[in-house]
Each structure stands twice: as C-alpha cells, then as structure tokens.
Design a protein around this motif. Structure first.
Motif, PDB file in Angstrom:
ATOM      1  N   GLU A 263       0.827  -1.381   0.063  1.00 34.76           N
ATOM      2  CA  GLU A 263      -0.099  -0.126   0.021  1.00 34.76           C
ATOM      3  C   GLU A 263       0.873   1.112  -0.113  1.00 34.76           C
ATOM      4  N   GLY A 264       1.924   1.116   0.715  1.00 34.35           N
ATOM      5  CA  GLY A 264       2.765   2.385   0.725  1.00 34.35           C
ATOM      6  C   GLY A 264       3.520   2.595  -0.596  1.00 34.35           C
ATOM      7  N   THR A 265       3.799   1.598  -1.291  1.00 26.99           N
ATOM      8  CA  THR A 265       4.415   1.469  -2.542  1.00 26.99           C
ATOM      9  C   THR A 265       3.652   1.929  -3.425  1.00 26.99           C
ATOM     10  N   ALA A 266       2.384   1.842  -3.348  1.00 19.91           N
ATOM     11  CA  ALA A 266       1.374   2.273  -4.431  1.00 19.91           C
ATOM     12  C   ALA A 266       0.955   3.788  -4.083  1.00 19.91           C
ATOM     13  N   GLU A 267       1.207   4.222  -3.096  1.00 26.79           N
ATOM     14  CA  GLU A 267       1.023   5.672  -2.798  1.00 26.79           C
ATOM     15  C   GLU A 267       2.179   6.357  -3.150  1.00 26.79           C
ATOM     16  N   ARG A 268       3.320   5.957  -3.012  1.00 23.69           N
ATOM     17  CA  ARG A 268       4.603   6.710  -3.532  1.00 23.69           C
ATOM     18  C   ARG A 268       4.664   6.657  -5.127  1.00 23.69           C
ATOM     19  N   GLN A 269       4.310   5.710  -5.704  1.00 16.40           N
ATOM     20  CA  GLN A 269       4.126   5.619  -7.266  1.00 16.40           C
ATOM     21  C   GLN A 269       3.225   6.632  -7.693  1.00 16.40           C
ATOM     22  N   ALA A 270       2.036   6.595  -7.050  1.00 13.52           N
ATOM     23  CA  ALA A 270       1.036   7.299  -7.600  1.00 13.52           C
ATOM     24  C   ALA A 270       1.423   8.939  -7.417  1.00 13.52           C
ATOM     25  N   TRP A 271       2.005   9.242  -6.168  1.00 14.87           N
ATOM     26  CA  TRP A 271       2.402  10.573  -5.838  1.00 14.87           C
ATOM     27  C   TRP A 271       3.448  11.115  -6.848  1.00 14.87           C
ATOM     28  N   VAL A 272       4.273  10.313  -7.266  1.00 15.61           N
ATOM     29  CA  VAL A 272       5.301  10.781  -8.276  1.00 15.61           C
ATOM     30  C   VAL A 272       4.460  11.003  -9.714  1.00 15.61           C
ATOM     31  N   ALA A 273       3.562   9.982 -10.035  1.00 15.20           N
ATOM     32  CA  ALA A 273       3.012  10.274 -11.142  1.00 15.20           C
ATOM     33  C   ALA A 273       2.030  11.452 -11.090  1.00 15.20           C
ATOM     34  N   ASP A 274       1.418  11.985 -10.252  1.00 15.64           N
ATOM     35  CA  ASP A 274       0.776  13.013 -10.125  1.00 15.64           C
ATOM     36  C   ASP A 274       1.762  14.401 -10.044  1.00 15.64           C
ATOM     37  N   LEU A 275       3.054  14.098  -9.843  1.00 17.59           N
ATOM     38  CA  LEU A 275       3.955  15.368  -9.930  1.00 17.59           C
ATOM     39  C   LEU A 275       4.269  15.286 -11.292  1.00 17.59           C
ATOM     40  N   ALA A 276       4.404  14.271 -12.106  1.00 20.94           N
ATOM     41  CA  ALA A 276       4.644  14.155 -13.554  1.00 20.94           C
ATOM     42  C   ALA A 276       3.425  14.635 -14.389  1.00 20.94           C
ATOM     43  N   GLY A 277       2.251  14.389 -13.895  1.00 19.03           N
ATOM     44  CA  GLY A 277       1.084  14.949 -14.610  1.00 19.03           C
ATOM     45  C   GLY A 277       0.941  16.331 -14.348  1.00 19.03           C
ATOM     46  N   GLU A 278       1.672  17.192 -13.654  1.00 18.14           N
ATOM     47  CA  GLU A 278       1.608  18.522 -13.128  1.00 18.14           C
ATOM     48  C   GLU A 278       2.789  19.183 -13.890  1.00 18.14           C
ATOM     49  N   GLY A 279       3.531  18.380 -14.571  1.00 21.01           N
ATOM     50  CA  GLY A 279       4.516  18.932 -15.246  1.00 21.01           C
ATOM     51  C   GLY A 279       6.171  19.176 -14.739  1.00 21.01           C
ATOM     52  N   LEU A 280       6.303  18.419 -13.385  1.00 18.68           N
ATOM     53  CA  LEU A 280       7.355  18.667 -12.655  1.00 18.68           C
ATOM     54  C   LEU A 280       8.450  18.082 -13.499  1.00 18.68           C
ATOM     55  N   PHE A 281       8.625  17.145 -14.028  1.00 20.61           N
ATOM     56  CA  PHE A 281       9.648  16.566 -14.788  1.00 20.61           C
ATOM     57  C   PHE A 281       9.737  16.931 -16.304  1.00 20.61           C
ATOM     58  N   GLY A 282       8.842  17.599 -17.075  1.00 23.53           N
ATOM     59  CA  GLY A 282       8.760  17.999 -18.184  1.00 23.53           C
ATOM     60  C   GLY A 282       7.584  18.454 -18.566  1.00 23.53           C
ATOM     61  N   PRO A 283       7.139  18.585 -19.774  1.00 21.61           N
ATOM     62  CA  PRO A 283       5.880  19.104 -20.454  1.00 21.61           C
ATOM     63  C   PRO A 283       4.576  18.401 -19.871  1.00 21.61           C
ATOM     64  N   LYS A 284       3.771  19.306 -19.315  1.00 29.08           N
ATOM     65  CA  LYS A 284       2.464  18.843 -18.663  1.00 29.08           C
ATOM     66  C   LYS A 284       1.710  17.908 -19.617  1.00 29.08           C
ATOM     67  N   GLY A 285       1.548  16.673 -19.034  1.00 31.66           N
ATOM     68  CA  GLY A 285       0.903  15.868 -20.063  1.00 31.66           C
ATOM     69  C   GLY A 285       1.450  15.108 -21.033  1.00 31.66           C
ATOM     70  N   SER A 286       2.701  15.192 -21.189  1.00 32.80           N
ATOM     71  CA  SER A 286       3.616  14.811 -22.156  1.00 32.80           C
ATOM     72  C   SER A 286       4.032  13.300 -21.555  1.00 32.80           C
ATOM     73  N   GLU A 287       3.927  12.408 -22.628  1.00 27.67           N
ATOM     74  CA  GLU A 287       4.544  11.245 -22.332  1.00 27.67           C
ATOM     75  C   GLU A 287       6.131  11.114 -22.469  1.00 27.67           C
ATOM     76  N   ALA A 288       6.289  12.159 -23.022  1.00 28.06           N
ATOM     77  CA  ALA A 288       8.011  12.341 -23.443  1.00 28.06           C
ATOM     78  C   ALA A 288       8.612  13.172 -22.391  1.00 28.06           C
ATOM     79  N   PHE A 289       8.841  12.798 -21.188  1.00 31.35           N
ATOM     80  CA  PHE A 289       9.307  13.795 -20.209  1.00 31.35           C
ATOM     81  C   PHE A 289      10.934  14.081 -20.480  1.00 31.35           C
ATOM     82  N   ALA A 290      11.146  15.534 -20.186  1.00 32.26           N
ATOM     83  CA  ALA A 290      12.482  15.868 -20.296  1.00 32.26           C
ATOM     84  C   ALA A 290      13.458  15.124 -18.937  1.00 32.26           C
ATOM     85  N   ARG A 291      13.517  13.975 -19.329  1.00 34.03           N
ATOM     86  CA  ARG A 291      14.385  13.038 -18.525  1.00 34.03           C
ATOM     87  C   ARG A 291      15.660  13.313 -18.274  1.00 34.03           C
ATOM     88  N   SER A 292      16.453  13.195 -17.424  1.00 39.12           N
ATOM     89  CA  SER A 292      17.602  13.187 -16.891  1.00 39.12           C
ATOM     90  C   SER A 292      18.305  11.836 -16.696  1.00 39.12           C
TER      91      SER A 292
END
Length: 320
Positions: A263-292
């Motif tokens: 359950e804790g793993t699911a919460e952490r994975q979803a939390w990171v997904a939410d940040l990605a969805g907000e555009g923290l790691f690249g263009p918002k809503g993009s599947e091609a994040f500006a990954r490092s």
C-alpha cells in the motif's frame, strides 16, 4: 479463419489497450504479416490522433468497441491498466468467438484473474492468464511470459509460433499471477524505496555516503545506474504502476495478510505520477518527459516541490 485454426499466423489478433505494450505487440506481430486489430478507450478522446497515426503506419485495423474487436478476433490480448482487467473481460465476453482465445496480460491479482476467466469461459471463449515477468520494452514480444489456466498448455506453443517467449506455470488459474504479484512486492517496492531514500539523502547532502554503503552491502548492483532507471520508470509509468501495486496489495490481502508495504509503494508511485502529470519533470501531460540520466536532477525537482524548511537540496546538513 476461425478461432480453431491450427496456424496462429492465420489468426486475427485483437489488442485491447493500445498503449506502450499494445503498440509494441502490434509492431512485432505486423512484421510477421499477422492481422491485428486494436481498441483503446483513448480512441474517443484527444489522444486518438497519435494512436490512429501509429495504427495507420503499421497496418493495424481499429475497432469501434470492445464488442467489435471481440467479434473479429481469434485471439484477444488484454493489455490495459490493472484496475480494468475484469471490466475488459466483461465488455468482450458477450461477443467473444466460440473457442476464441483470451490472454489476460494484465498485472492483476489471482482473484481478479479468476473473475475475468469466469466471464470469458462462461461465454464460450478460452481464457488464459499471462504474467509478464519483467519490463517489456527491452524484450518486446519476447518478454518472459508465464501462462496459467486449463488452456495454458495448448496455447503456449501457439504463442511461441507467434514469437512470444511463453511457458506454462500451472494449469491452476492464479498461480502465474501469484508469481508476478509476489515479485512485484519486491521490485516496485524497491523502486519506491530508492526514490524515497535517494531523495531524502540528497536533501541532507549524504547521497554519496549512502551509495557507498549500499555498494558495500550489495556490490553486484550499480546503484547509480539502478537509481536513475528506477526514477525514470516511476516518473514515466507511475500511474500504471501504482494501479498494478494496488492489485499486488489485493493479492496479499487475499491470503489474510495486511499489505502495509504494498500500500505504501502504491501511494509513492501514484504521488510521483501526480507530480509528472503536473509537469514537474517535463511538459505537462507529455509522455516524453525531459528526463535526466542523473537521478539527482529528478530528486532536486522533487525537493523543489516539497520545499522542506530545514534542509536545502544537496547542501548537506540540517539547519539548527
């Protein structure tokens, strides 16, 4: 050809789910001139353009609905998010061909697989569970695949003829999924723990010492490389993975054990997904994040978001 054809290359393969997995399978099957039709709920929204372009490029027919696909296909592969495994079986079941194969590719609990099987088998289809045992992109259609259920032994050589790397785990439904789910407690849990551990270490400026200690304890793992890989897998696929881990938690719960870790793993994975969805790691809503390639860059982005009051990213010591 009918569902009873002995030559799987003459089948029409129906892919339910035209995301990363569905598109990879479509490409590899079409290279063999196997007929492929696909359906995805996203065909009805603003993401349809990319899916339609891919289908057109590779000669994949697109169905209008689950039922439309099931009526055409001799062999159906369900490759959707874990939470949709049973609902997809329910949507396909009324139209499935008599004797037609249904391979459940989803990371769902043994109980969910058994419920899906009852729907398909109850309408004259032939349900087989599939457990994908590692990440698909490096292996593509040859990803290690465990099969389970009464029809597994008959379907396995037919899948091999199509290029799959399939072997029978058990004729008992749920065994293959149990192997997958128990493995995921570890693998996806490790992803979540690495993100939590490395990001916290980065905040305190002790990441080098932590990595050195991990290397000493587990010298067979390149923690720099593994850390970068884990960060990127979760950033890109955290939403899907969090749903899979909720099925992992259900698998644990089905045996009477409280799934605190899952359950804790699911919460952490979803939390990171939410940040990605907000555009923290690249263009918002993009599947091609500006990954490092350096996990530190992603950890710093996370720390910028959480803004801890008592530490600064990479600056070493908590303030007094």
């Amino acid at each position: 050809m009918t569902a009873m054809s002995t030559n799987p290359r003459h089948w029409t393969v129906g892919l339910v789910g035209y995301g990363e997995v569905g598109r990879i399978l479509a490409e590899d099957l079409r290279r063999q001139d196997v007929r492929v039709t696909a359906y995805d709920l996203k065909l009805g929204n603003n993401l349809a353009g990319g899916l339609r372009d891919h289908a057109s490029q590779h000669g994949v027919a697109l169905a209008a609905s689950h039922a439309d696909l099931a009526a055409q296909a001799d062999f159906i592969v369900s490759a959707v998010t874990a939470s949709q495994a049973v609902s997809v079986a329910q949507a396909c079941a009324p139209a499935v061909k008599a004797g037609g194969w249904f391979l459940d590719f989803n990371s769902a609990s043994p109980g969910a697989k058994q419920r899906a099987a009852a729907l398909i088998d109850g309408n004259g289809g032939r349900y087989v569970e599939g457990a994908v045992m590692t990440s698909i992109p490096p292996y593509r259609i040859k990803v290690p695949l465990l099969l389970g259920g009464a029809g597994a032994a008959e379907l396995a050589p037919l899948l091999v003829a199509l290029g799959f790397n399939a072997k029978v785990a058990s004729q008992e439904l749920g065994v293959a999924s149990a192997v997958k789910m128990c493995r995921s407690v570890m693998i996806k849990g490790l992803e979540a723990m690495v993100i939590e551990s490395f990001t916290t270490a980065r905040a305190y400026g002790v990441e080098d010492a932590v990595l050195a200690s991990l290397k000493e304890t587990y010298p067979g793992i390149d923690w720099e490389k593994q850390g970068a890989y884990f960060f990127q897998r979760v950033i890109e696929h955290g939403r899907r993975r969090s749903e899979e881990v909720r099925e992992v938690a259900e698998t644990v719960r089905e045996i009477g054990l409280t799934p605190w870790s899952a359950e804790g793993t699911a919460e952490r994975q979803a939390w990171v997904a939410d940040l990605a969805g907000e555009g923290l790691f690249g263009p918002k809503g993009s599947e091609a994040f500006a990954r490092s390639p350096d996990w530190r860059t992603e950890a710093d982005r996370i720390l910028t978001h959480v803004k801890p009051e008592h530490v600064k990213p990479g600056h070493g010591k908590p303030k007094n």
